[in-house]
Write a protein that holds these residues in place. Sequence first.
Motif, short mmCIF file in Angstrom:
data_model
loop_
_atom_site.label_atom_id
_atom_site.label_comp_id
_atom_site.label_asym_id
_atom_site.label_seq_id
_atom_site.Cartn_x
_atom_site.Cartn_y
_atom_site.Cartn_z
N PRO A 71 0.81 -1.23 0.00
CA PRO A 71 0.00 0.00 0.00
C PRO A 71 0.84 1.27 0.00
O PRO A 71 2.01 1.26 0.38
CB PRO A 71 -0.81 -0.12 1.30
CG PRO A 71 0.08 -0.90 2.20
CD PRO A 71 0.83 -1.87 1.32
N ILE A 74 -2.16 4.46 4.53
CA ILE A 74 -3.30 3.78 5.14
C ILE A 74 -4.11 4.84 5.88
O ILE A 74 -3.63 5.47 6.82
CB ILE A 74 -2.86 2.68 6.11
CG1 ILE A 74 -1.98 1.65 5.39
CG2 ILE A 74 -4.09 1.99 6.70
CD1 ILE A 74 -1.44 0.58 6.32
N VAL A 106 1.70 -3.23 7.81
CA VAL A 106 1.06 -4.29 7.01
C VAL A 106 1.93 -5.54 6.99
O VAL A 106 3.12 -5.49 6.67
CB VAL A 106 0.78 -3.79 5.59
CG1 VAL A 106 0.35 -4.94 4.68
CG2 VAL A 106 -0.32 -2.73 5.62
N ALA A 129 -11.37 -3.59 4.24
CA ALA A 129 -10.40 -2.67 3.66
C ALA A 129 -10.80 -2.34 2.22
O ALA A 129 -11.16 -3.23 1.44
CB ALA A 129 -9.00 -3.27 3.68
N VAL A 131 -9.37 -0.71 -1.29
CA VAL A 131 -8.13 -0.40 -2.01
C VAL A 131 -8.47 0.55 -3.16
O VAL A 131 -9.34 0.26 -3.99
CB VAL A 131 -7.47 -1.68 -2.55
CG1 VAL A 131 -6.21 -1.34 -3.34
CG2 VAL A 131 -7.14 -2.63 -1.41
N TYR A 152 -11.14 -4.88 -2.67
CA TYR A 152 -11.42 -5.00 -1.24
C TYR A 152 -10.60 -6.13 -0.64
O TYR A 152 -10.19 -7.06 -1.35
CB TYR A 152 -12.91 -5.27 -1.02
CG TYR A 152 -13.83 -4.22 -1.58
CD1 TYR A 152 -14.19 -3.12 -0.83
CD2 TYR A 152 -14.32 -4.32 -2.88
CE1 TYR A 152 -15.04 -2.14 -1.34
CE2 TYR A 152 -15.17 -3.35 -3.41
CZ TYR A 152 -15.52 -2.26 -2.64
OH TYR A 152 -16.34 -1.30 -3.16
N SER A 155 -8.97 -6.76 6.59
CA SER A 155 -7.93 -6.04 7.32
C SER A 155 -8.14 -6.24 8.82
O SER A 155 -9.27 -6.22 9.31
CB SER A 155 -7.99 -4.54 6.99
OG SER A 155 -6.89 -3.85 7.54
N LEU A 183 -3.17 -8.14 6.51
CA LEU A 183 -4.00 -7.82 5.35
C LEU A 183 -4.09 -9.04 4.45
O LEU A 183 -3.11 -9.72 4.21
CB LEU A 183 -3.41 -6.64 4.58
CG LEU A 183 -4.21 -6.07 3.43
CD1 LEU A 183 -5.48 -5.38 3.94
CD2 LEU A 183 -3.38 -5.08 2.61
N LEU A 187 -6.60 -9.70 -2.48
CA LEU A 187 -7.19 -8.46 -2.95
C LEU A 187 -8.23 -8.87 -3.98
O LEU A 187 -7.89 -9.41 -5.04
CB LEU A 187 -6.14 -7.55 -3.57
CG LEU A 187 -6.65 -6.35 -4.39
CD1 LEU A 187 -7.56 -5.47 -3.57
CD2 LEU A 187 -5.49 -5.55 -4.97
N ASP A 239 -3.52 3.15 -2.31
CA ASP A 239 -3.84 3.56 -0.95
C ASP A 239 -4.89 2.62 -0.37
O ASP A 239 -5.73 2.06 -1.08
CB ASP A 239 -4.37 5.00 -0.92
CG ASP A 239 -3.28 6.04 -1.11
OD1 ASP A 239 -2.09 5.67 -1.08
OD2 ASP A 239 -3.62 7.23 -1.28
N LEU A 240 -4.84 2.48 0.95
CA LEU A 240 -5.70 1.54 1.66
C LEU A 240 -6.56 2.32 2.66
O LEU A 240 -6.06 3.20 3.36
CB LEU A 240 -4.84 0.52 2.40
CG LEU A 240 -5.51 -0.66 3.08
CD1 LEU A 240 -6.02 -1.65 2.03
CD2 LEU A 240 -4.52 -1.36 4.02
N ASN A 242 -9.06 1.54 5.89
CA ASN A 242 -9.72 0.67 6.85
C ASN A 242 -11.01 1.36 7.28
O ASN A 242 -10.98 2.49 7.78
CB ASN A 242 -8.82 0.44 8.07
CG ASN A 242 -7.66 -0.47 7.77
OD1 ASN A 242 -7.69 -1.28 6.84
ND2 ASN A 242 -6.60 -0.38 8.56
#
Length: 283
Positions: A71, A74, A106, A129, A131, A152, A155, A183, A187, A239-240, A242
């Motif tokens: 990532p 976060i 992570v 999470a 993404v 997604y 997380s 994580l 994905l 970028d992530l 939560n």
Amino acid sequence: MKLLRVGPSGAERPAALDDEGRLRDLTGVVPDVDGAFLAGAGPERVAAALSGGDLPVLDADGLRIGAPLRPGKIVCIGLNYRDHAAESNLPVPAEPVVFMKAPDTVIGPYDQVLVPRGSTKTDWEVELAVVIGRTARYLESEADALACVGGYAVSHDVSEREFQLERGGQWDKGKSCETFNPLGPWLVTADEVPDPQALGLRLWVNGEARQNGSAKDMIFGVAEIVRYLSQFMVLYPGDLINTGTPAGVALGQPEPKPYLRAGDVVELEVDGLGRQRQEIGAA
């Protein structure tokens, strides 16, 4: 698609899970799963390679599953479920509560989580999470926001409550300890998640059910979170976010609160996004 990164920590290589549940090696197709992959033609190249059916099959036996994404930043949303705000004895927020978490927290979904030195209040939080798949800047609508979501993942927003709430300063202090963001395992690309608010989230500690919630109970849904954040910061591919946790964390339990200790085992899952398992160790 279900995208993964497999291999030793720091030397992971990209992979995908095919329709038969076999791991397929993507090293000949893309260099990694990260922001550049999502921003470019990475997903399309992988989809085409998977449909061709000639990608090498990886032997999953003994193969470490790493975090499915490298990532960028976060961004976290706090108190985003009414029942969690209530158990925390905090008011329901009028706007999203935003804090940051260090990207180097992570780890893989089955890696060891370390209780920090001096900690007595390390807590669990299962989260959905999000993404980011394309740059999000001053978005005007929730439809625009969902168009910026690349996928997604599951997380685990591990938190040290004393550091977070009792030591002054921002929440980041209790959120950015090493290993505090398992994580994955996958994905899952956004096209496979037609409604992120329909996903159930569950967590167990030592086999005992602790959290059982649904993303439909978020105060601020995924689309609104992405739209809202884009008014204050630019969200980039990779970028992530939560998105918060439902009720059932240790903080909300009666005394003595069952905070995590070395030797505990935490398992968590989100519908369609896979399952994690971590043994708790000591830093």
